[in-house]
Design a protein around this motif. Structure first.
Motif, PDB file in Angstrom:
ATOM      1  N   LYS A  67      18.808  -5.650   3.998  1.00  0.00           N
ATOM      2  CA  LYS A  67      19.003  -6.132   5.319  1.00  0.00           C
ATOM      3  C   LYS A  67      20.675  -6.683   5.537  1.00  0.00           C
ATOM      4  N   LYS A  68      21.027  -7.284   4.698  1.00  0.00           N
ATOM      5  CA  LYS A  68      22.566  -7.754   4.915  1.00  0.00           C
ATOM      6  C   LYS A  68      23.315  -6.530   4.819  1.00  0.00           C
ATOM      7  N   GLU A  69      22.996  -5.439   4.119  1.00  0.00           N
ATOM      8  CA  GLU A  69      23.963  -4.396   4.105  1.00  0.00           C
ATOM      9  C   GLU A  69      23.651  -3.284   5.258  1.00  0.00           C
ATOM     10  N   LYS A  70      22.553  -3.570   5.925  1.00  0.00           N
ATOM     11  CA  LYS A  70      22.146  -3.014   7.451  1.00  0.00           C
ATOM     12  C   LYS A  70      21.913  -1.452   6.917  1.00  0.00           C
ATOM     13  N   ASN A  71      21.259  -1.406   5.630  1.00  0.00           N
ATOM     14  CA  ASN A  71      21.007  -0.039   5.140  1.00  0.00           C
ATOM     15  C   ASN A  71      19.644   0.240   4.628  1.00  0.00           C
ATOM     16  N   PHE A  72      18.837   0.986   5.461  1.00  0.00           N
ATOM     17  CA  PHE A  72      17.564   1.198   4.963  1.00  0.00           C
ATOM     18  C   PHE A  72      17.259   1.936   3.874  1.00  0.00           C
ATOM     19  N   LYS A  73      18.088   2.825   3.356  1.00  0.00           N
ATOM     20  CA  LYS A  73      18.095   3.564   2.213  1.00  0.00           C
ATOM     21  C   LYS A  73      17.873   2.684   1.042  1.00  0.00           C
ATOM     22  N   LEU A  74      18.538   1.602   1.027  1.00  0.00           N
ATOM     23  CA  LEU A  74      18.375   0.681  -0.232  1.00  0.00           C
ATOM     24  C   LEU A  74      16.971   0.086  -0.432  1.00  0.00           C
ATOM     25  N   PHE A  75      16.228   0.155   0.637  1.00  0.00           N
ATOM     26  CA  PHE A  75      14.888  -0.367   0.199  1.00  0.00           C
ATOM     27  C   PHE A  75      13.750   0.655   0.374  1.00  0.00           C
ATOM     28  N   SER A  76      14.204   1.864   1.186  1.00  0.00           N
ATOM     29  CA  SER A  76      13.071   2.840   1.323  1.00  0.00           C
ATOM     30  C   SER A  76      12.341   3.158   0.053  1.00  0.00           C
ATOM     31  N   ASN A  77      12.944   3.445  -1.194  1.00  0.00           N
ATOM     32  CA  ASN A  77      12.163   3.814  -2.240  1.00  0.00           C
ATOM     33  C   ASN A  77      10.980   2.601  -2.628  1.00  0.00           C
ATOM     34  N   ARG A  78      11.563   1.374  -2.541  1.00  0.00           N
ATOM     35  CA  ARG A  78      10.362   0.506  -2.801  1.00  0.00           C
ATOM     36  C   ARG A  78       9.571   0.091  -1.805  1.00  0.00           C
ATOM     37  N   LEU A  79       9.639   0.360  -0.500  1.00  0.00           N
ATOM     38  CA  LEU A  79       8.855   0.380   0.603  1.00  0.00           C
ATOM     39  C   LEU A  79       7.818   1.589   0.469  1.00  0.00           C
ATOM     40  N   GLU A  80       8.263   2.572  -0.146  1.00  0.00           N
ATOM     41  CA  GLU A  80       7.519   3.878  -0.547  1.00  0.00           C
ATOM     42  C   GLU A  80       6.368   3.291  -1.377  1.00  0.00           C
ATOM     43  N   GLU A  81       6.850   2.741  -2.330  1.00  0.00           N
ATOM     44  CA  GLU A  81       5.965   2.124  -3.348  1.00  0.00           C
ATOM     45  C   GLU A  81       4.905   1.290  -2.764  1.00  0.00           C
ATOM     46  N   LEU A  82       5.315   0.526  -2.043  1.00  0.00           N
ATOM     47  CA  LEU A  82       4.469  -0.643  -1.429  1.00  0.00           C
ATOM     48  C   LEU A  82       3.415   0.085  -0.306  1.00  0.00           C
ATOM     49  N   VAL A  83       3.815   1.127   0.193  1.00  0.00           N
ATOM     50  CA  VAL A  83       2.959   1.931   1.363  1.00  0.00           C
ATOM     51  C   VAL A  83       1.738   2.525   0.470  1.00  0.00           C
ATOM     52  N   ASN A  84       2.235   3.124  -0.666  1.00  0.00           N
ATOM     53  CA  ASN A  84       1.418   3.968  -1.420  1.00  0.00           C
ATOM     54  C   ASN A  84       0.214   2.941  -2.038  1.00  0.00           C
ATOM     55  N   LEU A  85       0.849   1.629  -2.662  1.00  0.00           N
ATOM     56  CA  LEU A  85      -0.219   0.641  -3.071  1.00  0.00           C
ATOM     57  C   LEU A  85      -1.020   0.230  -1.981  1.00  0.00           C
ATOM     58  N   SER A  86      -0.566   0.017  -0.844  1.00  0.00           N
ATOM     59  CA  SER A  86      -1.477  -0.518   0.271  1.00  0.00           C
ATOM     60  C   SER A  86      -2.667   0.656   0.593  1.00  0.00           C
ATOM     61  N   LYS A  87      -2.073   1.810   0.454  1.00  0.00           N
ATOM     62  CA  LYS A  87      -3.061   2.978   0.571  1.00  0.00           C
ATOM     63  C   LYS A  87      -4.305   3.067  -0.320  1.00  0.00           C
ATOM     64  N   LYS A  88      -3.820   2.742  -1.659  1.00  0.00           N
ATOM     65  CA  LYS A  88      -4.746   2.639  -2.595  1.00  0.00           C
ATOM     66  C   LYS A  88      -5.749   1.482  -2.631  1.00  0.00           C
ATOM     67  N   GLN A  89      -5.050   0.286  -2.000  1.00  0.00           N
ATOM     68  CA  GLN A  89      -5.798  -0.828  -1.851  1.00  0.00           C
ATOM     69  C   GLN A  89      -7.002  -0.503  -0.670  1.00  0.00           C
ATOM     70  N   ALA A  90      -6.544   0.207   0.250  1.00  0.00           N
ATOM     71  CA  ALA A  90      -7.459   0.711   1.276  1.00  0.00           C
ATOM     72  C   ALA A  90      -8.823   1.294   0.773  1.00  0.00           C
ATOM     73  N   ASP A  91      -8.043   2.111  -0.187  1.00  0.00           N
ATOM     74  CA  ASP A  91      -9.183   3.082  -0.833  1.00  0.00           C
ATOM     75  C   ASP A  91     -10.163   2.237  -1.550  1.00  0.00           C
ATOM     76  N   TYR A  92      -9.648   1.198  -2.393  1.00  0.00           N
ATOM     77  CA  TYR A  92     -10.262   0.326  -3.251  1.00  0.00           C
ATOM     78  C   TYR A  92     -11.509  -0.426  -1.962  1.00  0.00           C
ATOM     79  N   PHE A  93     -10.780  -0.824  -1.100  1.00  0.00           N
ATOM     80  CA  PHE A  93     -11.649  -1.646  -0.241  1.00  0.00           C
ATOM     81  C   PHE A  93     -12.886  -0.770   0.397  1.00  0.00           C
ATOM     82  N   GLY A  94     -12.393   0.308   0.875  1.00  0.00           N
ATOM     83  CA  GLY A  94     -13.238   1.235   1.493  1.00  0.00           C
ATOM     84  C   GLY A  94     -13.264   1.164   3.082  1.00  0.00           C
TER      85      GLY A  94
END
Length: 503
Positions: free
Chosen positions: A125-152
């Motif tokens: 955010k400080k650098e105004k550059n989404f690419k610096l965070f996109s890989n980590r966000l990808e991981e979070l999205v995948n984990l959240s999808k996995k969480q949804a699968d666990y919950f059902g």
């Protein structure tokens, strides 16, 4: 009458879990407010360890046995007490069954990743550059999808995450509600007046801090049980009984940003303070009912109170004194109009109360598609910018004022955003009912800065209920009718008319 031993045993284990969850809150608060930058990686391991430990205690078979024994033993109690105990154990079993679906290693991984993500998001955010965070966000999205699968889920993955914040809520129902709300908001936005920033000069952080530190105690949250600090994104958290933490952020060109941040977060902390005053705190019934109800408290104090004429009639001379500004430099009517000005803006936390819900609808639509696999993380900036152009007619210049502006996705909090608008709907309805019962409350607001009647009403009708009743029944019992967006629309229409005719 002494509680049966099985109940005492269960409560002892529950309170140990709650104690360590509060310890985790301390670690989180410190990491956002005071922790040196170099401590982030090790702190994430600490947070992960506590999360894994409390999850193991919650899912342990011995705890299930304690709950079952407690449920059997309450048959010895008189009926009124038995009803409450049944509700308490029912709530706990729902939480336990949800926890049982998540492996401990997943819980630890999620806790560690979200703590690491915060620093990377802040840097991006400080650098105004989404690419610096996109890989980590990808991981979070995948984990959240996995969480949804666990919950059902039965319809879509996003429902499972939405339910985590607002029990039994469904995305298709939220979509229908938001669609109707958006249609009502468009003509209000079109007719609402815009007023320019009236502050004649920059207001130092020191002066703003002096004023902001007054606000919690004026609303009813004393300095003995709370403190105010600074963070990248305003938040509040409860670290336990008698310990509520609030943060805000400061803009020297527009001090309303810090003021309304404090009002909002104080509303959250007043709710948590009320919950901790319930009998036998802590127990499963003394937890907050839903994030929609939680947000109703913050949005009510921020908007229905904080943007009202009586509130500013009382606060105006205090503000002039703290900011060292004369009345001629900052006339009351110019200030009040600006407080209630309507203008399409790029930043959600700086949005006025009329356009705010359009920001929430935009985020809901994006994160729903993201979790349901309809869009990809790498395309988020383009999608975000396109929706901002479509809904607001605004062009996003950089990622900091676009897709990187909010902390919720770095927190892994997918499903949180809709609760803000639900909170606006609940809050407007609660306040309307309060005014019916206390028609002269505005006089106490403006003359004395006395908000005790409102706080008492909220304590009685909302805070003291905890999780004793459902969301639907809480709203029905407090207001006499089911939740209805008509009171939010009416409030916004009235507010626009009020400032339009103010001379």
């Amino acid at each position: 009458m002494a509680l049966p031993q099985p109940i005492q045993n269960y409560r002892k284990q529950y309170r140990k879990i709650k104690l360590f969850q509060d310890i985790s809150s301390v670690l989180h608060w410190d990491s956002e407010v005071m922790m040196p930058e170099e401590g982030r990686e090790y702190r994430s391991s600490q947070i992960a360890a506590v999360a894994e430990l409390t999850h193991e205690w919650m899912t342990d078979k011995s705890f299930l046995k304690q709950i079952q024994d407690a449920k059997h033993s309450i048959q010895e109690l008189p009926e009124p007490e038995r009803v409450l105990w049944n509700r308490e154990l029912e709530i706990l079993m729902e939480e336990k069954e949800k926890a049982d679906k998540l492996p401990s290693e997943f819980v630890a991984e999620f806790a560690k990743l979200t703590n690491l993500a915060h620093a990377e998001w802040a840097e991006a955010k400080k650098e105004k550059n989404f690419k610096l965070f996109s890989n980590r966000l990808e991981e979070l999205v995948n984990l959240s999808k996995k969480q949804a699968d666990y919950f059902g889920y039965t319809t879509e993955p996003y429902d499972a995450l939405l339910d985590h914040y607002e029990k039994d809520a469904k995305a298709n129902q939220i979509q229908s509600l938001f669609s109707d709300l958006k249609k009502s908001l468009i003509p209000i936005v079109a007719s609402a007046p815009k007023f320019e920033n009236p502050f004649p000069k920059a207001i130092s952080v020191e002066k703003q801090t002096k004023f902001c530190n007054r606000l919690p105690s004026i609303l009813g949250l004393t300095s003995k049980e709370s403190r105010l600090d600074t963070s990248n994104h305003p938040f509040s958290t409860s670290l336990g009984k008698g310990d509520k933490r609030i943060t805000t952020r400061y803009s020297e060109s527009d001090p309303l940003s810090s003021i309304f941040g404090v009002l909002h977060e104080t509303g959250h902390s007043l709710y948590e303070s009320g919950l901790s005053q319930m009998p036998d705190w802590p127990n499963p019934l003394t937890e907050y009912l839903s994030l929609g109800i939680h947000e109703s408290q913050s949005r009510l104090w921020e908007n229905q109170v904080g943007r009202s004429l009586p509130f500013w009639e009382f606060m105006y001379p205090i503000l002039l004194n703290d900011f060292e500004i004369s009345e001629s430099e900052l006339p009351f009517k110019r200030l009040y109009k600006y407080i209630n000005s309507t203008e399409k803006t790029k930043i959600r936390v700086e949005a006025d109360q009329v356009t705010y819900n359009l920001h929430i609808i935009l985020r809901f639509e994006i994160e729903r598609d993201l979790i349901n696999g309809k869009i990809k993380v790498k395309d988020l900036p383009e999608i975000w910018n396109s929706k901002m152009k479509e809904s607001f007619g605004l062009t996003i210049e950089n990622d900091a004022e676009g897709v990187l502006q909010d902390i919720h996705w770095p927190m892994g909090a997918f499903g949180y955003f809709p609760t803000y608008t639900l909170g606006n709907i609940f809050g407007a309805q609660f306040f309307r009912k309060f005014k019916e019962e206390y028609p002269d409350s505005h006089n106490k607001f403006s003359a004395k800065g006395d908000f005790s009647d409102l706080l008492s009403w909220l304590r009685k009708n909302i805070h003291s209920k905890g999780k004793i009743v459902s969301i639907e029944n809480l709203v029905l019992e407090a207001t006499g009718e089911p939740a209805n967006a008509k009171y939010l629309i009416s409030y916004l229409e009235d507010k626009v008319k009020e400032v339009s005719i103010l001379n």
